[in-house]
Design an enzyme around this catalytic site. Sequence first.
Site, PDB file in Angstrom:
ATOM      1  CB  CYS A  89     -17.936 -10.249   3.951  1.00 25.03           C
ATOM      2  SG  CYS A  89     -17.425 -11.421   2.669  1.00 25.03           S
ATOM      3  CG  ASP A 144      -1.991   1.066   1.185  1.00 23.20           C
ATOM      4  OD1 ASP A 144      -2.379   1.478   0.078  1.00 23.20           O
ATOM      5  OD2 ASP A 144      -2.421   1.514   2.263  1.00 23.20           O
TER       6      ASP A 144
END
Length: 308
Positions: free
Chosen positions: A246, A131
């Site tokens: 999820c 990242d």
Amino acid sequence: MSNKEFNSNFIKKEASLLGFTSCGIAKAEFLEEQAPLLEQWLKNGFHGKMGYMENHFDKRLDPAKLVPGAKSVISLLYNYYPSATQTDGTYKIAKYAYGEDYHHVIKQKLYALVDTMESSFGKFHARVFTDSAPIMERNWAQKSGLGWLGKNALLISKQKGSFFFLAEIILDLELHYDDEFKTDHCGNCTKCIDACPTQAILPNNTIDGSKCISYFTIELKNEIPTLYKDKFEDWMFGCDICQDVCPWNRFSTPHREPGFKPLPGLLTKNKKEWEGITEDVFNEIFKKSPVQRTKFNGLLRNINFLKK
């Protein structure tokens, strides 16, 4: 077994010893399919005020722009799912930010992996990322066989869910490549879309970043639009809503990384304590934390926005 296969297996074994939960390898090539999608995403303004997303368009798509002569992209996953979460009814911080800044923790492991590889294979040219550069991380992880992109645009693993960091090593060494993960296992499930309070999750596995709670609480430097008042569900830094709902995250297991152990006092503070936080306390708690990205004034802005 070919030399390339031996080297790839060696890399995956060493990555596992360093704590990475998965490792896959893809051929370094221009991401042709992603180019028009990225262009349209930017044209739609889904990056909001994140002007840096418009920079280095070619670098995002071509690993050879980051490492000349690049032949392989190694993608790795590192679990950050915590064993304990914050007290109920408080202002919330995304789970990835409970401990030390992941950039430092993971990059040390990536450098260690490269050193071990060079000891075995000889010298090669490589760069490590987590990242931290214009790289389409999730697309490379999918091409490396590690999972698929869910409706919330996050990489999802059937075995591990999505509470993990992504990292890459781009190198000019040819290796044995894994098959791309081509099956979408989200099916007809729309739990992440239904749960997002700001309607940031769009069809076709696309996120309107300019509506995402993480964007508002971390990236946006201006005042948060009053349009979103009462829609943040007490998230003061980042957001885990689409991951928490999820179904694949029922397979998440607590990490074993000492560096990601929750910072002292972080899990137990109530709303009143957060509302009274001083800059000294902020710097003490978040000295080595990703929360430093929003700075004290940013966190205070977020808390004041959440206050009834």
